[in-house]
Scaffold this active site. Structure first.
Site, PDB file in Angstrom:
ATOM      1  N   LYS A 230      20.202  17.988  90.151  1.00  0.00           N
ATOM      2  CA  LYS A 230      19.221  18.183  89.085  1.00  0.00           C
ATOM      3  C   LYS A 230      18.102  19.139  89.511  1.00  0.00           C
ATOM      4  O   LYS A 230      17.917  19.439  90.688  1.00  0.00           O
ATOM      5  CB  LYS A 230      18.651  16.838  88.644  1.00  0.00           C
ATOM      6  CG  LYS A 230      19.644  16.013  87.830  1.00  0.00           C
ATOM      7  CD  LYS A 230      19.032  14.749  87.262  1.00  0.00           C
ATOM      8  CE  LYS A 230      20.021  14.036  86.345  1.00  0.00           C
ATOM      9  NZ  LYS A 230      19.461  12.793  85.766  1.00  0.00           N
ATOM     10  N   ARG A 264      25.233   7.962  90.814  1.00  0.00           N
ATOM     11  CA  ARG A 264      26.027   8.707  89.822  1.00  0.00           C
ATOM     12  C   ARG A 264      26.077  10.158  90.288  1.00  0.00           C
ATOM     13  O   ARG A 264      25.040  10.832  90.348  1.00  0.00           O
ATOM     14  CB  ARG A 264      25.389   8.594  88.434  1.00  0.00           C
ATOM     15  CG  ARG A 264      26.185   9.254  87.318  1.00  0.00           C
ATOM     16  CD  ARG A 264      25.499   9.039  85.976  1.00  0.00           C
ATOM     17  NE  ARG A 264      26.256   9.627  84.885  1.00  0.00           N
ATOM     18  CZ  ARG A 264      26.136  10.888  84.458  1.00  0.00           C
ATOM     19  NH1 ARG A 264      25.261  11.702  85.064  1.00  0.00           N
ATOM     20  NH2 ARG A 264      26.862  11.342  83.470  1.00  0.00           N
TER      21      ARG A 264
END
Length: 284
Positions: A230, A264
């Site tokens: 991210k 995740r």
């Protein structure tokens, strides 16, 4: 300071199994969409999808999270029909090929969730905390599957328009407290918490949450961490998602140190190595 509660061992009811989270596990990301921020458009055929799933399972993923609509900042909202189409095309083939494996559906729509859970999926990953479709509560009551409750400020189309918090830890605590009460009132207790890194947070907000992730152990629920590649990683490095694996691995270790039970991830093999080293570290 870490508020670890190591004596608490969590478990999840998946299909007919009880999955005990005595050690951290991995959720592999399977994006069947064109515009996901990192891997959108990579999986173009049934062969690509089934091969990717097999690879992730072989590398150590316990759960595969299927998404058919991107939730990256400023992403396009698909119609329900558009979100369902790839799921209807590929999910039966996925379940047929991997009948004993655990699959999650990444959606905030009750129609999509209902289809997936009716057809072999055994977990719901909802970025909206049922704010965008209250019908999810009925779907959860019917299927009684584990539910990932995530915090997001706004919606993907506006969540990164100058998000601000007076006290982000307190705000998220109050948010989870209210949502958990709603879920339990409706007979839903198999809940996983996700603070929503990157979903309506500034860079400094993300790092404050990571540094204090153990704060949320107060709820006595397992925590899922989704930080893989991210912008909170690649923006400070003046890089891109493509080159964010090293930074992702570093932050994954901290998330585990803070007590996260599920990571995740896009890169299963590398994340599995982090978990292996963390388990050795814990014994030291």
């Amino acid at each position: 300071m870490l508020f670890r509660q190591d004596s608490k061992i969590f478990s999840l009811k998946l299909k007919r199994d009880l999955l005990v989270l005595d050690k951290p596990i991995l959720m592999g990301i399977l994006n069947i969409t064109e515009n996901s921020f990192y891997d959108g458009g990579i999986l173009k055929s049934e062969y690509d999808i089934l091969t990717r799933i097999e690879t992730m399972l072989t590398e150590g993923a316990t759960i595969i999270d299927i998404g058919t609509m991107s939730s990256r900042p400023f992403s396009e909202v698909l119609s329900i029909k558009e979100e369902l189409k790839p799921l209807e095309t590929y999910l039966p083939k996925i379940i047929s090929r991997f009948p004993e494996s655990y699959f999650s559906i990444d959606t905030y729509r009750s129609d999509v969730a209902s289809y997936a859970l009716d057809n072999g999926v055994c977990m719901l990953n909802d970025i909206s905390a049922f704010r965008l479709d209250e019908g999810l509560i009925s779907v959860l009551k019917k299927h009684q599957v584990p539910y990932i409750l995530m915090h997001m400020k706004g919606v993907p189309q506006n969540m990164q328009h100058n998000p601000e918090y007076d006290n982000i830890l307190l705000e998220l605590y109050q948010f989870f407290d209210k949502k958990i009460t709603e879920l339990k009132t409706n007979g839903i207790s198999d809940i996983i918490l996700d603070v929503g890194f990157g979903f309506g947070k500034r860079i400094e907000d993300n790092y404050k949450l990571l540094k204090n992730l153990s704060y949320f152990h107060t709820f006595q629920l397992p925590i899922l961490t989704g930080i893989s590649r991210k912008s909170m990683i690649y923006s400070p490095l003046e890089s891109s998602a493509k080159y964010a694996l090293n930074g992702t691995s570093a932050l994954h270790f901290e998330a585990l140190r803070q007590g996260s039970k599920i990571l995740r991830v896009h890169d299963v093999k590398e994340a599995k190595e982090i978990i292996t080293l963390f388990n050795v570290y814990e014994k030291g």
